[in-house]
Scaffold this active site. Structure first.
Site, mmCIF file in Angstrom:
data_model
loop_
_atom_site.group_PDB
_atom_site.id
_atom_site.type_symbol
_atom_site.label_atom_id
_atom_site.label_comp_id
_atom_site.label_asym_id
_atom_site.label_seq_id
_atom_site.Cartn_x
_atom_site.Cartn_y
_atom_site.Cartn_z
ATOM 1 N N LYS A 257 19.574 -11.087 19.055
ATOM 2 C CA LYS A 257 18.979 -12.435 18.670
ATOM 3 C C LYS A 257 19.982 -13.426 17.861
ATOM 4 O O LYS A 257 20.115 -14.616 18.195
ATOM 5 C CB LYS A 257 17.744 -12.511 17.984
ATOM 6 N N TYR B 115 -2.884 -10.806 42.121
ATOM 7 C CA TYR B 115 -1.899 -12.101 42.061
ATOM 8 C C TYR B 115 -0.809 -11.876 43.253
ATOM 9 O O TYR B 115 -0.027 -12.555 43.388
ATOM 10 C CB TYR B 115 -0.953 -12.419 40.791
ATOM 11 N N TYR C 79 17.895 -5.244 18.032
ATOM 12 C CA TYR C 79 17.319 -6.440 18.296
ATOM 13 C C TYR C 79 17.452 -7.736 17.492
ATOM 14 O O TYR C 79 17.867 -8.798 18.046
ATOM 15 C CB TYR C 79 15.665 -6.383 17.975
ATOM 16 N N SER C 80 17.813 -7.584 16.133
ATOM 17 C CA SER C 80 18.101 -8.886 15.486
ATOM 18 C C SER C 80 19.390 -9.241 15.522
ATOM 19 O O SER C 80 19.778 -10.388 15.873
ATOM 20 C CB SER C 80 17.811 -8.714 13.879
ATOM 21 N N ASP D 232 9.975 6.244 7.720
ATOM 22 C CA ASP D 232 10.115 5.075 7.829
ATOM 23 C C ASP D 232 11.240 4.652 9.019
ATOM 24 O O ASP D 232 11.939 5.477 9.270
ATOM 25 C CB ASP D 232 10.851 4.449 6.491
ATOM 26 N N THR E 128 8.441 -7.600 33.015
ATOM 27 C CA THR E 128 8.603 -6.305 32.340
ATOM 28 C C THR E 128 7.560 -6.054 31.885
ATOM 29 O O THR E 128 6.222 -6.611 32.100
ATOM 30 C CB THR E 128 9.753 -6.437 31.553
ATOM 31 N N THR F 139 14.170 -15.614 15.770
ATOM 32 C CA THR F 139 13.518 -15.014 14.813
ATOM 33 C C THR F 139 14.064 -14.780 13.348
ATOM 34 O O THR F 139 15.117 -15.196 13.277
ATOM 35 C CB THR F 139 13.481 -13.315 15.244
ATOM 36 N N ASP F 140 13.197 -14.804 12.550
ATOM 37 C CA ASP F 140 13.670 -14.814 11.326
ATOM 38 C C ASP F 140 14.397 -13.472 10.947
ATOM 39 O O ASP F 140 15.100 -13.432 9.963
ATOM 40 C CB ASP F 140 12.109 -14.898 10.001
ATOM 41 N N GLU F 141 14.537 -12.427 11.852
ATOM 42 C CA GLU F 141 15.035 -11.124 11.456
ATOM 43 C C GLU F 141 16.508 -11.413 11.434
ATOM 44 O O GLU F 141 17.296 -10.495 10.964
ATOM 45 C CB GLU F 141 14.509 -10.087 12.369
ATOM 46 N N ILE G 229 3.795 -15.107 23.010
ATOM 47 C CA ILE G 229 4.258 -16.271 22.615
ATOM 48 C C ILE G 229 4.278 -17.222 23.806
ATOM 49 O O ILE G 229 3.527 -18.401 23.979
ATOM 50 C CB ILE G 229 5.382 -16.386 21.885
ATOM 51 N N SER H 194 11.933 -7.656 22.285
ATOM 52 C CA SER H 194 11.343 -8.058 21.065
ATOM 53 C C SER H 194 11.138 -7.131 20.121
ATOM 54 O O SER H 194 10.857 -7.288 19.064
ATOM 55 C CB SER H 194 10.469 -9.329 21.145
#
Length: 380
Positions: free
Chosen positions: A190, A377, A186-187, A316, A40, A137-139, A16, A89
């Site tokens: 955040k 680079y 993760y969530s 799952d 990273t 995030t929406d999470e 993003i 993420s």
């Protein structure tokens, strides 16, 4: 050269972030855009090779957790705006290594906040004209129900859903006031960083904004994520691993639409406010995967259904949230932003990009990109 604004974009070599850096560096030639990235595994300067020669663009390799470096950068480039995207993420990685996520997403955000606070408070104008924009995030909101009312056909079909479609079935959506209820490391990391950003406004008066966005897709996404992973696996006739029964639902947004939303909010959003960004584009994973298969097979010249046999159902994910869905009417109503692409259009552009950029995809999936682009680079 004297610039109108000096914007620090963290995580700008990532998926993003690279789209945001490109948009700002191209659209605002009178802004200095400082791209800060640790490089990273998910950071790749090749994502920005088309703009690296712009006079208003600067790349800095650094870790947001390095507080002294953040302080030095703030004053060196006279930063007056921060767009903070740098983060670990990937949910699966957070389950295996939660410490890395806490370090980068929580302590890194705190390091950046404190550096901005101290630098801006040292200036005669203090916080006037400054902005700290944190992308989340929406999470953080947890999960929503999936089941349809009794006797009613589920609105989740092979055709992307709309807000009106779901409202007719009494569906719930995440709004800007939804209670936080994170379920993965993760969530949780955040959510913590979101709280720190808001706390810096409430405690010190720092001009902050937080946005929570749904799943992004499009060019330059690291191929550990579902869409580029499956495109690549179809190319190489590898299994397509589907968690559980593929019933989990996500709201999908084309990454360039997200970048436009970030631009709009950075310039016009209300200080201390929150905006949800989504595409009203919900898909069951298994239906999404079938669209990807159909599109890739068609573009590769394979018979229809040729790659369906690659679908492989796997155990799952732990704590796998069933459904996420963003209500983004606030940003539409207040700032005039709305997504430009529905999923069928976006997936066509996305699949075509990955098939047209197979060298990029092969270098990333093999890991060669890290040494290849370090040489290209100069290991900056």
């Amino acid at each position: 050269m004297e610039f109108k604004r000096n914007i620090l974009i963290t995580g700008g070599a990532g998926f993003i972030g690279s789209h945001v850096v490109r948009l700002f560096a191209t659209k605002y030639p009178d802004y200095r855009i400082v791209n800060l990235d640790k490089l990273t595994y998910a950071g790749n300067l090749a994502n920005l090779k088309d703009i690296e020669g712009k006079t208003n663009y600067t790349f800095v390799k650094a870790d947001i957790c390095d507080f002294d470096k953040m302080m030095a950068l703030m004053s060196q480039y006279r930063i007056d705006g921060i767009i903070h995207l740098a983060a670990e993420s990937h949910v699966d990685r957070s389950i295996k290594d939660p410490f890395t996520f806490a370090r980068t997403n929580v302590m890194g955000t705190l390091s950046l906040l404190q550096a901005a606070k101290l630098y801006w408070e040292s200036l005669p104008e203090k916080y006037d004209g400054k902005r700290f924009y944190h992308i989340s995030t929406d999470e953080v909101y947890g999960a929503l129900e999936l089941t349809a009312p009794e006797g009613v056909e589920s609105p989740f079909t092979t055709k992307a859903s709309s807000l009106e479609h779901h409202q007719a079935y009494g569906r719930e959506f995440f709004t800007e006031t939804t209670k936080y209820d994170p379920h993965s490391p993760y969530s949780a990391s955040k959510a913590s960083s979101d709280h720190f950003v808001r706390a810096f406004h409430d405690t010190y008066g720092m001009p902050t904004i937080v946005t929570n966005c749904s799943n992004n897709y499009g060019p330059y996404q690291f191929p550990e994520k579902l869409i580029p992973l499956f495109i690549n696996n179809i190319r190489h006739r590898k299994p397509l691993p589907v968690y559980g029964k593929g019933e989990n639902v996500r709201d999908w947004l084309y990454v360039e639409d997200h970048a436009r939303a970030i631009d709009t909010i950075f310039h016009n959003g209300k200080t201390a406010d929150t905006y949800n960004i989504g595409g009203f584009n919900e898909w069951k994973n298994i239906d999404l995967i079938k669209v990807i298969i159909k599109t890739v097979d068609r573009m590769l010249g394979n018979p229809e259904g040729y790659s369906l046999g690659l679908i492989t159902y796997v155990t799952d994910r732990q704590g796998h949230d069933l459904r996420y869905a963003i209500d983004s009417r606030k940003i539409q109503r207040e700032l005039g932003w709305e997504p430009s692409l529905q999923f069928e259009e976006g997936i066509e552009k996305t699949v075509r990009w990955y098939l047209d950029n197979q060298e990029w995809l092969d270098l990333v999936t093999s890991g060669e990109y890290q040494t290849y682009y370090d040489k290209m680079y100069g290991n900056r």
